[in-house]
Design a protein around this motif. Sequence first.
Motif, PDB file in Angstrom:
ATOM      1  N   GLU A 170       8.987  53.690  10.670  1.00  0.00           N
ATOM      2  CA  GLU A 170       9.699  53.450  11.922  1.00  0.00           C
ATOM      3  C   GLU A 170       9.447  54.561  12.954  1.00  0.00           C
ATOM      4  OE1 GLU A 170      11.428  50.713  12.012  1.00  0.00           O
ATOM      5  OE2 GLU A 170      11.984  50.244   9.957  1.00  0.00           O
ATOM      6  N   PRO A 171       8.812  54.276  14.085  1.00  0.00           N
ATOM      7  CA  PRO A 171       8.756  55.258  15.181  1.00  0.00           C
ATOM      8  C   PRO A 171      10.135  55.340  15.840  1.00  0.00           C
ATOM      9  CG  PRO A 171       6.998  53.610  15.353  1.00  0.00           C
ATOM     10  CD  PRO A 171       7.985  53.102  14.365  1.00  0.00           C
ATOM     11  N   PRO A 172      10.675  56.539  16.035  1.00  0.00           N
ATOM     12  CA  PRO A 172      12.022  56.659  16.604  1.00  0.00           C
ATOM     13  C   PRO A 172      12.193  55.947  17.941  1.00  0.00           C
ATOM     14  CG  PRO A 172      11.262  58.773  15.765  1.00  0.00           C
ATOM     15  CD  PRO A 172      10.102  57.847  15.675  1.00  0.00           C
ATOM     16  N   ALA A 230      15.030  53.141  18.832  1.00  0.00           N
ATOM     17  CA  ALA A 230      15.913  53.276  19.996  1.00  0.00           C
ATOM     18  C   ALA A 230      15.801  52.051  20.901  1.00  0.00           C
ATOM     19  CB  ALA A 230      15.571  54.550  20.769  1.00  0.00           C
ATOM     20  N   ASP A 231      14.585  51.543  21.084  1.00  0.00           N
ATOM     21  CA  ASP A 231      14.400  50.323  21.874  1.00  0.00           C
ATOM     22  C   ASP A 231      15.142  49.152  21.222  1.00  0.00           C
ATOM     23  OD1 ASP A 231      12.777  51.719  23.614  1.00  0.00           O
ATOM     24  OD2 ASP A 231      10.896  50.965  22.746  1.00  0.00           O
ATOM     25  N   PHE A 232      15.092  49.081  19.899  1.00  0.00           N
ATOM     26  CA  PHE A 232      15.780  48.014  19.183  1.00  0.00           C
ATOM     27  C   PHE A 232      17.292  48.123  19.345  1.00  0.00           C
ATOM     28  CE2 PHE A 232      17.933  47.007  15.092  1.00  0.00           C
ATOM     29  CZ  PHE A 232      17.967  45.633  15.254  1.00  0.00           C
ATOM     30  N   PHE A 233      17.821  49.338  19.246  1.00  0.00           N
ATOM     31  CA  PHE A 233      19.260  49.522  19.442  1.00  0.00           C
ATOM     32  C   PHE A 233      19.668  49.097  20.855  1.00  0.00           C
ATOM     33  CE2 PHE A 233      19.823  53.126  16.054  1.00  0.00           C
ATOM     34  CZ  PHE A 233      19.608  52.190  15.060  1.00  0.00           C
ATOM     35  N   ASP A 234      18.851  49.461  21.842  1.00  0.00           N
ATOM     36  CA  ASP A 234      19.112  49.020  23.212  1.00  0.00           C
ATOM     37  C   ASP A 234      19.142  47.493  23.287  1.00  0.00           C
ATOM     38  OD1 ASP A 234      19.231  51.612  24.183  1.00  0.00           O
ATOM     39  OD2 ASP A 234      17.181  51.610  24.972  1.00  0.00           O
ATOM     40  N   TYR A 235      18.169  46.866  22.648  1.00  0.00           N
ATOM     41  CA  TYR A 235      18.056  45.398  22.668  1.00  0.00           C
ATOM     42  C   TYR A 235      19.258  44.744  21.995  1.00  0.00           C
ATOM     43  CZ  TYR A 235      16.058  40.753  21.912  1.00  0.00           C
ATOM     44  OH  TYR A 235      15.844  39.394  21.892  1.00  0.00           O
ATOM     45  N   ALA A 236      19.706  45.314  20.877  1.00  0.00           N
ATOM     46  CA  ALA A 236      20.866  44.756  20.167  1.00  0.00           C
ATOM     47  C   ALA A 236      22.105  44.789  21.052  1.00  0.00           C
ATOM     48  CB  ALA A 236      21.108  45.532  18.873  1.00  0.00           C
ATOM     49  N   MET A 237      22.286  45.874  21.786  1.00  0.00           N
ATOM     50  CA  MET A 237      23.424  45.967  22.692  1.00  0.00           C
ATOM     51  C   MET A 237      23.306  44.943  23.831  1.00  0.00           C
ATOM     52  SD  MET A 237      25.509  48.291  21.471  1.00  0.00           S
ATOM     53  CE  MET A 237      25.112  47.407  19.936  1.00  0.00           C
ATOM     54  N   GLU A 238      22.085  44.733  24.314  1.00  0.00           N
ATOM     55  CA  GLU A 238      21.871  43.749  25.380  1.00  0.00           C
ATOM     56  C   GLU A 238      22.128  42.328  24.892  1.00  0.00           C
ATOM     57  OE1 GLU A 238      17.877  44.506  26.579  1.00  0.00           O
ATOM     58  OE2 GLU A 238      18.335  46.469  27.438  1.00  0.00           O
ATOM     59  N   PHE A 274      16.825  59.867  11.904  1.00  0.00           N
ATOM     60  CA  PHE A 274      18.035  59.535  12.645  1.00  0.00           C
ATOM     61  C   PHE A 274      18.324  60.553  13.748  1.00  0.00           C
ATOM     62  CE2 PHE A 274      18.899  56.796   8.950  1.00  0.00           C
ATOM     63  CZ  PHE A 274      19.209  55.628   9.633  1.00  0.00           C
ATOM     64  N   ARG A 275      18.054  61.822  13.484  1.00  0.00           N
ATOM     65  CA  ARG A 275      18.209  62.819  14.555  1.00  0.00           C
ATOM     66  C   ARG A 275      17.320  62.471  15.752  1.00  0.00           C
ATOM     67  NH1 ARG A 275      19.382  69.108  13.285  1.00  0.00           N
ATOM     68  NH2 ARG A 275      21.382  68.792  12.248  1.00  0.00           N
ATOM     69  N   ASN A 276      16.086  62.122  15.466  1.00  0.00           N
ATOM     70  CA  ASN A 276      15.155  61.791  16.546  1.00  0.00           C
ATOM     71  C   ASN A 276      15.625  60.563  17.325  1.00  0.00           C
ATOM     72  OD1 ASN A 276      13.545  63.919  15.701  1.00  0.00           O
ATOM     73  ND2 ASN A 276      12.121  62.626  14.545  1.00  0.00           N
ATOM     74  N   ILE A 277      16.145  59.569  16.593  1.00  0.00           N
ATOM     75  CA  ILE A 277      16.624  58.352  17.252  1.00  0.00           C
ATOM     76  C   ILE A 277      17.832  58.663  18.139  1.00  0.00           C
ATOM     77  CG2 ILE A 277      17.688  56.091  16.866  1.00  0.00           C
ATOM     78  CD1 ILE A 277      16.097  56.054  14.160  1.00  0.00           C
ATOM     79  N   VAL A 315      27.765  58.182  10.750  1.00  0.00           N
ATOM     80  CA  VAL A 315      26.625  58.368  11.660  1.00  0.00           C
ATOM     81  C   VAL A 315      26.247  59.848  11.721  1.00  0.00           C
ATOM     82  CG1 VAL A 315      25.861  58.121  14.055  1.00  0.00           C
ATOM     83  CG2 VAL A 315      27.241  56.320  12.994  1.00  0.00           C
ATOM     84  N   ASP A 316      27.253  60.724  11.709  1.00  0.00           N
ATOM     85  CA  ASP A 316      26.982  62.162  11.710  1.00  0.00           C
ATOM     86  C   ASP A 316      26.312  62.589  10.403  1.00  0.00           C
ATOM     87  OD1 ASP A 316      27.315  64.492  13.390  1.00  0.00           O
ATOM     88  OD2 ASP A 316      28.727  65.275  11.915  1.00  0.00           O
ATOM     89  N   PHE A 317      26.684  61.942   9.320  1.00  0.00           N
ATOM     90  CA  PHE A 317      26.098  62.243   8.013  1.00  0.00           C
ATOM     91  C   PHE A 317      24.617  61.891   7.966  1.00  0.00           C
ATOM     92  CE2 PHE A 317      25.009  59.956   3.987  1.00  0.00           C
ATOM     93  CZ  PHE A 317      24.786  61.076   3.187  1.00  0.00           C
ATOM     94  N   ILE A 318      24.248  60.694   8.425  1.00  0.00           N
ATOM     95  CA  ILE A 318      22.833  60.308   8.340  1.00  0.00           C
ATOM     96  C   ILE A 318      21.972  61.126   9.302  1.00  0.00           C
ATOM     97  CG2 ILE A 318      23.258  57.994   7.435  1.00  0.00           C
ATOM     98  CD1 ILE A 318      22.913  56.868  10.219  1.00  0.00           C
ATOM     99  N   ALA A 319      22.617  61.798  10.270  1.00  0.00           N
ATOM    100  CA  ALA A 319      21.879  62.716  11.152  1.00  0.00           C
ATOM    101  C   ALA A 319      21.770  64.110  10.552  1.00  0.00           C
ATOM    102  CB  ALA A 319      22.558  62.782  12.515  1.00  0.00           C
ATOM    103  N   GLY A 320      22.206  64.283   9.309  1.00  0.00           N
ATOM    104  CA  GLY A 320      22.019  65.559   8.615  1.00  0.00           C
ATOM    105  C   GLY A 320      23.079  66.598   8.871  1.00  0.00           C
ATOM    106  N   ASN A 321      24.244  66.184   9.384  1.00  0.00           N
ATOM    107  CA  ASN A 321      25.257  67.167   9.768  1.00  0.00           C
ATOM    108  C   ASN A 321      26.421  67.290   8.787  1.00  0.00           C
ATOM    109  OD1 ASN A 321      23.832  67.683  12.196  1.00  0.00           O
ATOM    110  ND2 ASN A 321      24.771  65.888  13.143  1.00  0.00           N
ATOM    111  N   GLN A 322      26.409  66.522   7.705  1.00  0.00           N
ATOM    112  CA  GLN A 322      27.476  66.584   6.706  1.00  0.00           C
ATOM    113  C   GLN A 322      26.870  66.579   5.303  1.00  0.00           C
ATOM    114  OE1 GLN A 322      30.611  66.995   7.737  1.00  0.00           O
ATOM    115  NE2 GLN A 322      30.068  66.662   9.900  1.00  0.00           N
ATOM    116  N   SER A 323      27.436  67.387   4.413  1.00  0.00           N
ATOM    117  CA  SER A 323      26.982  67.419   3.012  1.00  0.00           C
ATOM    118  C   SER A 323      27.924  66.555   2.172  1.00  0.00           C
ATOM    119  CB  SER A 323      26.976  68.860   2.485  1.00  0.00           C
ATOM    120  OG  SER A 323      26.057  69.651   3.184  1.00  0.00           O
TER     121      SER A 323
END
Length: 380
Positions: free
Chosen positions: A175-177, A181-189, A222-225, A245-253
Motif C-alpha cells: 500500500e502506498p500511503p 489517503a486518497d481512498f480514505f478521502d473517497y470513503a468520506m465523499e 499508518f504514521r505516513n497515512i 488509531v493512536d496505537f496503530i500509529a505506533g504511539n501506544q504499547s
Amino acid sequence: MGIPLIQQTTIARYILGKKLSGQKRYPLAMMLEPLFQCNLACAGCGKIDQPKEILQKRMSVEQALAAVDECDAPVVSIPGGEPLIHKDLPKIVEGIVARKKFVYLCTNAILMPKHIDEYKPSPYFTWSVHLDGLEKQHDKSVCMDGVFDKAVAAIKLALSKGFRVTVNCTLFNSEPPEEVADFFDYAMELGVEGITVSPGYSYQHAPRQDVFLGRSESKQLFRNIFKIGKERKRKWAFNQSAMFVDFIAGNQSYQCTPWSNPTYNIFGWQKPCYLLVDEGYAKTYKELMEDTEWEKYGVGINPKCDNCMAHCGFEGTAVDDMFAHPLKALKVSMFGPRTDGPMAPDLPVKYGNRADATAIHIPISSIQRRDSSTGADANH
C-alpha cells in the motif's frame, strides 16, 4: 469517531457497569460466523481454507441467537465467509436487532443488491462493506476484477435506502500511503459513517503469506497515512476508538485483550480469538472464558501473536485505556495521532527463555509457506 451517539452511550454504560461490578474479563463485541463459505477467494483470507463439507455447513437461527444471549456483548459483528450466502441471515439479524444489540454485517457487497430488501434500516443495524482501497488495489486484494465497482454501487444503494453503512479496510504490504489517503478521502465523499481499518494479520492458512505487514512496517505505514491526512487537513471518521488509531500509529504499547472480542462459529467458541484458528474450541461461552489459558497468548508471549495489531485484539485494550485516561483520549481525539518522534517501545519477548529480549523484526517477504509433501520451504 464515526460511531453514532446512541451506540457510544450504550457501550459506555455497558463498560461502566462491568467495571463497577468488578468484572475483569468481559466482551466488548462478539464475532458471529454463521458460515465459512464465500464467493471470493482473497489472497489474505485464512477462513475459507476448509474442506467442502465444512464450507457447506450453516449455523441455525436458534444457535446464533443462543450464542448472542450467552455472550451478551453490546455489539455483534457478522463476518464469514460471505454472510449473505446464508439463507436465514435476515432472521438472525432481525433477532439480534430485537435484542437491541448493534449489528455489523460484514460483506463483500456482491450479493447486497439481491438481498438488501430483506433487511430494514435501524440504528442497530449497519452494512460493513469490505473495501481494501481504490479500484486497482481492492480488486487486487480480492483477486477479482470489477468487485470495487459492485461494492461502491451497493454502498450508494444502501445509503439511498436509509441504512447505516461503514467500510472495513485491511491494509497489506503493497500500500502506498498516498493511495490509502486518497481512498480514505473517497470513503468520506461516499457518505459512509466511518472506516474500520486494520493491518493484515498473517493467517497461517492464507493462500499467500507475502502480503502481510510486520508490526514496524504497520506502524510506519499508518504514521505516513495520518501525516498526509493532517497535511491535507482531512477529518477521516474511523469506526474505532481514537486510542486504537493512536496505537496503530505506533504511539501506544498495548497488549492484546483477546476475550474482549470472542468468536462463535459452526465449530463452537473459538479459542482464543477470531484470528488464531488452530487453538481449539469451547462448547459454551462460560467454558471459553474460564478454561482458556489466556496467559499463553499475546505479543511477546506467543510467536503466533507477534505480528498482530488487528482491531479484534487491540480495540478492547484501547477502549479500556480510554476509560482509564480520558484526558489523554480526548487529546488524541481532538488532534489525531502523533505522526513523528519516537514510537512507543515494543513489548518484551517472554517466550523461549528470553524474558529480557526485545522483539526481533523479520522481513515479511522472507516468510514462506512450508511444502507439507517435502518438508521444504516453498514460495506460493
